[in-house]
Design a protein around this motif. Structure first.
Motif, PDB file in Angstrom:
ATOM      1  N   UNK A  53     -56.556  27.762 -10.333  1.00 13.44           N
ATOM      2  CA  UNK A  53     -57.723  26.940 -10.275  1.00 13.44           C
ATOM      3  C   UNK A  53     -58.198  26.805  -8.670  1.00 13.44           C
ATOM      4  N   UNK A  54     -59.226  26.046  -8.504  1.00 13.78           N
ATOM      5  CA  UNK A  54     -59.693  25.807  -7.155  1.00 13.78           C
ATOM      6  C   UNK A  54     -60.359  24.474  -7.101  1.00 13.78           C
ATOM      7  N   UNK A  55     -60.444  23.913  -5.999  1.00 11.57           N
ATOM      8  CA  UNK A  55     -59.875  24.439  -4.457  1.00 11.57           C
ATOM      9  C   UNK A  55     -58.405  24.312  -4.308  1.00 11.57           C
ATOM     10  N   UNK A  58     -52.914  25.398  -8.037  1.00  7.69           N
ATOM     11  CA  UNK A  58     -52.424  25.138  -9.263  1.00  7.69           C
ATOM     12  C   UNK A  58     -52.790  23.479  -9.608  1.00  7.69           C
ATOM     13  N   UNK A  59     -53.213  23.136 -10.542  1.00 13.22           N
ATOM     14  CA  UNK A  59     -53.400  21.630 -10.789  1.00 13.22           C
ATOM     15  C   UNK A  59     -52.214  20.696 -10.113  1.00 13.22           C
ATOM     16  N   UNK A  60     -52.737  20.014  -9.163  1.00  9.94           N
ATOM     17  CA  UNK A  60     -51.552  19.105  -8.731  1.00  9.94           C
ATOM     18  C   UNK A  60     -51.142  19.437  -7.434  1.00  9.94           C
ATOM     19  N   UNK A  61     -51.580  21.005  -6.843  1.00  9.85           N
ATOM     20  CA  UNK A  61     -50.737  21.458  -6.031  1.00  9.85           C
ATOM     21  C   UNK A  61     -51.756  22.392  -5.100  1.00  9.85           C
ATOM     22  N   UNK A  62     -51.924  22.483  -3.853  1.00  4.96           N
ATOM     23  CA  UNK A  62     -52.829  23.366  -3.067  1.00  4.96           C
ATOM     24  C   UNK A  62     -52.012  24.553  -2.778  1.00  4.96           C
ATOM     25  N   UNK A  63     -50.725  24.750  -2.843  1.00  3.07           N
ATOM     26  CA  UNK A  63     -49.891  25.881  -2.443  1.00  3.07           C
ATOM     27  C   UNK A  63     -49.045  26.589  -3.769  1.00  3.07           C
ATOM     28  N   UNK A  64     -48.624  27.622  -3.621  1.00  5.72           N
ATOM     29  CA  UNK A  64     -48.057  28.168  -5.044  1.00  5.72           C
ATOM     30  C   UNK A  64     -47.122  27.315  -5.228  1.00  5.72           C
ATOM     31  N   UNK A  65     -46.656  27.361  -6.682  1.00  9.08           N
ATOM     32  CA  UNK A  65     -45.478  26.429  -7.236  1.00  9.08           C
ATOM     33  C   UNK A  65     -44.505  27.517  -8.137  1.00  9.08           C
ATOM     34  N   UNK A  66     -43.397  27.014  -8.153  1.00  6.75           N
ATOM     35  CA  UNK A  66     -42.351  27.546  -9.175  1.00  6.75           C
ATOM     36  C   UNK A  66     -42.828  27.216 -10.582  1.00  6.75           C
ATOM     37  N   UNK A  67     -43.581  26.262 -10.774  1.00 14.16           N
ATOM     38  CA  UNK A  67     -43.722  25.764 -12.211  1.00 14.16           C
ATOM     39  C   UNK A  67     -44.761  26.516 -12.707  1.00 14.16           C
ATOM     40  N   UNK A  68     -45.624  27.553 -12.018  1.00 18.13           N
ATOM     41  CA  UNK A  68     -46.734  28.203 -12.536  1.00 18.13           C
ATOM     42  C   UNK A  68     -46.307  29.129 -13.433  1.00 18.13           C
TER      43      UNK A  68
END
Length: 324
Positions: A53-55, A58-68
């Protein structure tokens, strides 16, 4: 009021030299072209939706996450490309601050302010590209705007390098300046056709089995031929301009720029042919995008060289007279 406050703040900074202004402007050119190259890396590695997503990434995070659900590699590539936006913003802001502090003439300020404004526009276009699932035409617009900003940032370098109190000097006949402009138009057509080839080609930017990225539904072979023919037209105009430059005894700096442009276009044509013969390997796509930026920058520099701003003879002789 806001602009006046900005000027007052900038006026407290050290006065940048002409060399500093020019190097910052060159950094703008590199960053504008560089983000197009990293964008192509995102595309050929199928990392276009590494950030979903953007900006935010991921939803709820501006940085990469292990939950993606996206692989870490794709997240890192896409997030890295987004981080480069901050470099573009930094160089764009720096050039505005430098030329404002140096109280440069209005046209320099105009071109300088185009840099941060275009960065905002590109961020919005990039967001639309992600939110629409990498629709081919949004990716194409993203690329074409980058090339337009490479052109304008080269013009900015050209303007910065000229004296504010000088006079305009036409160093090429009007007909040749129009021919140089027409070469730029041919380049634009070639770039548009190139984005269409990419839009119909194998590198959609995402290969997740649960998603299908919409492609341009046209025969890619015909698009490749269109792209190639436009490139031949672009090169033909440059060759004609080159002979004309020698016929009128153009300055050595201008003929050198011509040689650089023709050399880059020939290299680009060679890469394109190899791409076509080898089923578009990923690494050549990135090289092709880098050369597209280089061709754009070199053509802009050639076009800009047709009209320069120089000190009037009396102004140029003044320092010598004072020293005597």
């Amino acid at each position: 009021m806001l602009y006046r406050g900005f000027v007052n703040l900038v006026n407290r900074l050290p006065l940048p030299s002409l060399a500093v202004q020019k190097w910052i402007a060159i950094a703008v050119v590199v960053s504008q072209g560089g983000i197009a190259v990293t964008g192509s890396v995102v595309r050929v590695t199928a990392s276009g939706l590494g950030c979903t997503t953007w900006p935010q990434c991921h939803p709820g995070s501006f940085v990469p996450t292990g939950t993606s659900t996206a692989p870490w590699f794709h997240q890192a590539v896409e997030f890295g490309n987004r981080l480069l936006t901050f470099v573009v913003v930094a160089t764009a802001a720096a050039v505005v601050i430098a030329v404002t502090r140096a109280a440069r003439r209005r046209e320099v300020l105009f071109y300088a302010w185009l840099m941060p404004l275009s960065t905002v526009a590109q961020a919005v276009i990039g967001g639309i590209t992600v939110l629409t699932g990498l629709l081919w035409w949004t990716v194409a617009i993203h690329m074409l705007v980058s090339m337009a900003m490479v052109w304008l940032s080269v013009i900015l370098v050209h303007k910065i390098d000229q004296p504010d109190d000088g006079v305009d000097v036409v160093v090429l006949p009007k007909q040749l300046r129009w021919l140089a402009a027409l070469s730029g138009v041919a380049l634009a057509g070639t770039l548009v056709a190139g984005t269409m080839v990419t839009g119909a080609g194998p590198h959609a930017g995402d290969k997740s089995p649960e998603r299908t990225v919409a492609r341009l539904d046209l025969d890619i072979t015909n698009l490749v031929h269109l792209h190639a023919e436009l490139l031949v037209g672009y090169l033909s105009l440059l060759v004609g301009l080159g002979f004309a430059l020698y016929a009128v005894g153009a300055r050595a700096a201008i003929t050198l720029r011509m040689k650089v442009v023709v050399g880059l276009v020939l290299a680009q044509a060679a890469v394109g042919l190899v791409q076509f013969w080898t089923d578009v390997p990923a690494v050549l796509v990135t090289i092709h995008v880098a050369l597209a930026g280089a061709c754009t920058a070199a053509t802009a520099a050639l076009y800009a060289a047709g009209r320069v701003r120089e000190l009037a003879p009396a102004q140029a002789d003044a320092p010598a007279a004072t020293a005597a």
